[in-house]
Design an enzyme around this catalytic site. Structure first.
Site, PDB file in Angstrom:
ATOM      1  N   HIS A   1     -14.922 -49.650 -28.063  1.00  0.00           N
ATOM      2  CA  HIS A   1     -14.587 -50.445 -26.876  1.00  0.00           C
ATOM      3  C   HIS A   1     -15.795 -51.232 -26.378  1.00  0.00           C
ATOM      4  CE1 HIS A   1     -11.638 -46.900 -26.049  1.00  0.00           C
ATOM      5  NE2 HIS A   1     -11.173 -47.714 -26.981  1.00  0.00           N
TER       6      HIS A   1
ATOM      7  N   LYS B   1     -24.750 -49.304 -21.510  1.00  0.00           N
ATOM      8  CA  LYS B   1     -24.322 -47.911 -21.356  1.00  0.00           C
ATOM      9  C   LYS B   1     -25.461 -46.962 -21.707  1.00  0.00           C
ATOM     10  CE  LYS B   1     -19.577 -49.122 -22.490  1.00  0.00           C
ATOM     11  NZ  LYS B   1     -18.512 -49.138 -23.516  1.00  0.00           N
TER      12      LYS B   1
ATOM     13  N   TYR C   1     -21.529 -40.921 -18.947  1.00  0.00           N
ATOM     14  CA  TYR C   1     -22.341 -42.108 -19.221  1.00  0.00           C
ATOM     15  C   TYR C   1     -22.360 -43.077 -18.047  1.00  0.00           C
ATOM     16  CZ  TYR C   1     -17.709 -43.652 -20.982  1.00  0.00           C
ATOM     17  OH  TYR C   1     -16.373 -43.930 -21.149  1.00  0.00           O
TER      18      TYR C   1
ATOM     19  N   ASP D   1      -6.057 -47.330 -29.372  1.00  0.00           N
ATOM     20  CA  ASP D   1      -7.222 -47.429 -30.263  1.00  0.00           C
ATOM     21  C   ASP D   1      -6.826 -47.600 -31.722  1.00  0.00           C
ATOM     22  OD1 ASP D   1      -9.570 -45.303 -28.414  1.00  0.00           O
ATOM     23  OD2 ASP D   1      -8.947 -47.401 -28.173  1.00  0.00           O
TER      24      ASP D   1
HETATM   25  C1  LIG Z   1     -13.020 -46.971 -19.083  1.00  0.00           C
HETATM   26  C2  LIG Z   1     -12.263 -46.678 -17.812  1.00  0.00           C
HETATM   27  C3  LIG Z   1     -10.956 -46.223 -17.847  1.00  0.00           C
HETATM   28  N1  LIG Z   1     -10.299 -45.960 -16.679  1.00  0.00           N
HETATM   29  C4  LIG Z   1      -8.927 -45.445 -16.758  1.00  0.00           C
HETATM   30  C5  LIG Z   1      -7.961 -46.323 -17.533  1.00  0.00           C
HETATM   31  C6  LIG Z   1      -6.989 -45.343 -18.143  1.00  0.00           C
HETATM   32  O1  LIG Z   1      -5.960 -45.069 -17.215  1.00  0.00           O
HETATM   33  C7  LIG Z   1      -7.817 -44.075 -18.326  1.00  0.00           C
HETATM   34  C8  LIG Z   1      -8.292 -43.867 -19.748  1.00  0.00           C
HETATM   35  O2  LIG Z   1      -8.932 -45.063 -20.162  1.00  0.00           O
HETATM   36  P1  LIG Z   1      -9.302 -45.270 -21.694  1.00  0.00           P
HETATM   37  O3  LIG Z   1      -8.182 -44.823 -22.569  1.00  0.00           O
HETATM   38  O4  LIG Z   1      -9.807 -46.684 -21.838  1.00  0.00           O
HETATM   39  O5  LIG Z   1     -10.523 -44.244 -21.851  1.00  0.00           O
HETATM   40  P2  LIG Z   1     -11.460 -44.117 -23.137  1.00  0.00           P
HETATM   41  O6  LIG Z   1     -10.683 -44.240 -24.389  1.00  0.00           O
HETATM   42  O7  LIG Z   1     -12.322 -42.937 -22.921  1.00  0.00           O
HETATM   43  O8  LIG Z   1     -12.358 -45.445 -23.018  1.00  0.00           O
HETATM   44  C9  LIG Z   1     -13.766 -45.400 -22.980  1.00  0.00           C
HETATM   45  O9  LIG Z   1     -14.172 -45.116 -24.282  1.00  0.00           O
HETATM   46  C10 LIG Z   1     -15.355 -45.685 -24.774  1.00  0.00           C
HETATM   47  C11 LIG Z   1     -16.103 -44.593 -25.505  1.00  0.00           C
HETATM   48  C12 LIG Z   1     -16.214 -46.403 -23.822  1.00  0.00           C
HETATM   49  O10 LIG Z   1     -17.416 -46.581 -24.039  1.00  0.00           O
HETATM   50  C13 LIG Z   1     -15.613 -47.023 -22.636  1.00  0.00           C
HETATM   51  O11 LIG Z   1     -16.334 -46.653 -21.464  1.00  0.00           O
HETATM   52  C14 LIG Z   1     -14.188 -46.731 -22.426  1.00  0.00           C
HETATM   53  O12 LIG Z   1     -13.460 -47.774 -23.044  1.00  0.00           O
HETATM   54  O13 LIG Z   1      -8.961 -44.207 -17.459  1.00  0.00           O
HETATM   55  C15 LIG Z   1     -10.879 -46.144 -15.449  1.00  0.00           C
HETATM   56  O14 LIG Z   1     -10.257 -45.917 -14.408  1.00  0.00           O
HETATM   57  N2  LIG Z   1     -12.174 -46.614 -15.395  1.00  0.00           N
HETATM   58  C16 LIG Z   1     -12.890 -46.879 -16.535  1.00  0.00           C
HETATM   59  O15 LIG Z   1     -14.067 -47.272 -16.433  1.00  0.00           O
END
Ligand SMILES: Cc1cn([C@H]2C[C@H](O)[C@@H](COP(=O)(O)OP(=O)(O)O[C@H]3O[C@H](C)C(=O)[C@H](O)[C@H]3O)O2)c(=O)[nH]c1=O
Length: 184
Positions: free
Chosen positions: A62, A72, A132, A170
Site C-alpha cells: 500500500h 512510515k 507505525y 489486496d
Molecule cells: C490505513 C488506515 C485504515 N483505516 C481503516 C480503513 C479500514 O476500515 C480498516 C482497515 O484498513 P486496511 O485494510 O487498509 O488496513 P491494512 O491492510 O492494514 O492497511 C495498511 O497496511 C499497510 C501495511 C500500510 O502500510 C498502510 O498503513 C495501510 O494501508 O482501517 C483507518 O481508519 N486509518 C488508516 O490509516
C-alpha cells in the site's frame, strides 16, 4: 540508536538502545532529534496499530499518493514480520526494486520507509502487532495498492501463496507495469 542504510539508500533500519535490568528493559523507540541527526527530517502526524492473528497474514502493498504521501516508521510490538518497501519513484535508479527486512518485538528493529514507496508485510508469527508512525493522515481517496505477488517485483514472502491470509482488496491491486506514475 543504530541507524543503518539498506540496499535502497533512503530506506533505513533503526535499532533503538534497550536499557536492560532485572524488570525487563526500557527503550526510547522514537526521538525526532535522533532521526534528524541522521538526515531524516519528518513530521509524523499519526500512529497506526494493526493486529494480525494468523501467521502468514499479508497486508500490502500500500501507499498514499500525493498530496497525502506518507513516510512510515514501522516496528513490531509483538511477534515478527517480513517488512517490505518497494521503490515507486519513476526517476530513481532503484525504481521497482525492494527492501525486505525482518522486524520483531524480540530485536526491536524498525524500518524507515520514505514517501514514494509501497509498504507491506507478512507475519511470521501469530498475534503479531505492528505499530507505525505516518507523516500524513489517512486519505482513503488517495490510498492505493500494488500487487504483492507481481512477478516483476520478485518479492520472496517466505511462505507459499496458499498459506497467505490476504484481504480481497489486496488480491485486486494492479502490477507495477499498470501503476500510474504517482511519484517522479
Ligand atoms: C490505513 C488506515 C485504515 N483505516 C481503516 C480503513 C479500514 O476500515 C480498516 C482497515 O484498513 P486496511 O485494510 O487498509 O488496513 P491494512 O491492510 O492494514 O492497511 C495498511 O497496511 C499497510 C501495511 C500500510 O502500510 C498502510 O498503513 C495501510 O494501508 O482501517 C483507518 O481508519 N486509518 C488508516 O490509516
Amino acid at each position: 540508536m543504530l541507524i543503518e542504510a539498506t540496499d535502497i539508500d533512503v530506506v533505513k533500519t533503526l535499532l533503538p538502545k534497550r536499557h536492560d535490568d532485572r524488570r525487563g528493559y526500557f527503550s526510547e523507540t522514537w526521538k525526532k532529534e535522533l532521526l534528524e541527526s541522521e538526515g531524516i527530517s519528518v513530521e509524523f502526524l499519526q500512529d497506526n496499530e494493526s493486529l494480525s492473528v494468523k501467521t502468514g497474514t499479508l497486508r500490502g502493498l500500500h501507499f498514499q499518493a500525493p498530496p497525502f504521501a506518507q513516510d512510515k516508521l514501522v516496528r513490531v510490538a509483538r511477534g515478527c514480520v517480513l517488512d517490505v518497501a518497494v521503490d515507486l519513484r519513476r526517476g530513481a535508479v532503484t525504481y521497482g526494486r525492494h527492501v525486505a527486512v525482518e522486524l520483531s518485538a524480540e530485536t526491536g528493529r524498525q524500518l524507515f520507509i520514505p514517501r514514494g514507496f509501497a509498504h507491506g508485510f507478512v507475519t511470521l508469527e501469530p498475534n503479531t502487532l505492528v505499530v507505525y508512525k505516518v507523516s500524513a493522515p489517512y486519505a482513503p481517496d488517495h490510498d492505493f495498492g500494488l500487487a504483492f505477488d507481481d512477478r516483476e517485483l520478485g518479492i520472496d514472502w517466505q511462505l507459499p501463496n496458499d498459506a497467505l491470509e490476504v484481504s480481497d482488496k489486496d488480491r485486486r491491486h494492479p502490477p507495477l507495469s499498470a501503476l500510474p506514475a504517482y511519484f517522479e
